[in-house]
Design an enzyme around this catalytic site. Structure first.
Site, short mmCIF file in Angstrom:
data_model
loop_
_atom_site.label_atom_id
_atom_site.label_comp_id
_atom_site.label_asym_id
_atom_site.label_seq_id
_atom_site.Cartn_x
_atom_site.Cartn_y
_atom_site.Cartn_z
N HIS A 9 0.82 -1.22 0.00
CA HIS A 9 0.00 0.00 0.00
C HIS A 9 0.85 1.26 0.00
O HIS A 9 2.05 1.25 0.32
CB HIS A 9 -0.93 0.00 1.21
N GLU A 82 -2.31 -7.18 7.28
CA GLU A 82 -1.04 -7.19 7.99
C GLU A 82 -1.15 -8.10 9.21
O GLU A 82 -2.26 -8.48 9.63
CB GLU A 82 -0.69 -5.74 8.39
#
Length: 221
Positions: A9, A82
């Site tokens: 990202h 994550e």
């Protein structure tokens, strides 16, 4: 052969603050929005058949910026998140070291079975990520798959493809909006190139802070 375009990202304010994000949903900052746009432009003419993204907005918004150039389905998958760091999420790296030194020591030594309170172990995280990638790749055999996720996810997949132990010190960079190309032969993943940020036109980009950044050429043999 199935092709994987694996992307971290764009930048967030917490990346700049060295604050652990984990499962906390932090949005892209203006620099991260720009990084995603530059990568989207770079990939605009590239063939992509399908996209997958973590459900956290920093990844999802990066994916949407890229896929606006392509008429393809985009699937949101929470298994691409994550690592969950439990009680140390939201803290800066310095705060973790000062307030929870045992946690900090276990995290930075890459203890595979260290489980922060309310979080998951590195071993559990690695298993979650690699299982998800095999599932996705097998569902789209022979296609080009864009996957937008997080620094820890990139780390897991680099290790998985190169058979690098999860406890070993990191050797490659995990950069915001880096483009990492992998191939899947039906059973194994292979690294084609890693850490390409040429689309950022020499602008600075942040590395995932774990055991520290490692400077390597983005194009691997």
């Amino acid at each position: 052969m199935t092709q994987i375009l694996l992307v971290r990202h764009g930048e967030t304010d917490w990346n700049k603050e060295h604050r652990l994000q984990g499962h906390i949903d932090i949005v892209l900052n203006p620099e991260g929005v720009l990084q995603a746009s530059l990568l989207g432009n770079a990939l605009a003419q590239e063939k992509i058949d399908v996209a997958y993204s973590s459900d956290l907005s920093r990844a999802f918004d990066t994916a949407n910026t890229i896929t606006q150039h392509h008429e393809i389905p985009t699937y949101v998958d929470s298994q691409l998140r994550e690592r969950c760091y439990g009680e140390i999420q939201g803290m800066t790296y310095q705060e973790i070291e000062d307030k929870l030194p045992d946690n900090h020591r276990a995290w930075h030594s890459r203890d595979p079975d260290f489980e922060p309170k309310g979080g998951e172990t590195l071993r559990q995280f690695y298993q979650r990520v690699t299982t998800s990638f095999h599932r996705i790749a097998q569902s789209h055999a022979g296609q080009v798959i864009l996957i937008v996720a997080h620094g820890g996810v990139l780390d897991c997949m680099y290790r998985h493809a190169t058979q690098m132990d999860i406890a070993e010190k990191r050797k490659v960079e995990l950069l915001n909006t880096s483009l990492n190309r992998m191939a899947y032969d039906g059973s194994h993943f292979h690294i084609q190139s890693w850490g390409d940020v040429s689309h950022l036109k020499n602008k600075e980009t942040l590395d995932e802070v774990d055991s520290g950044p490692a400077s390597v050429p983005w194009l691997l043999p």
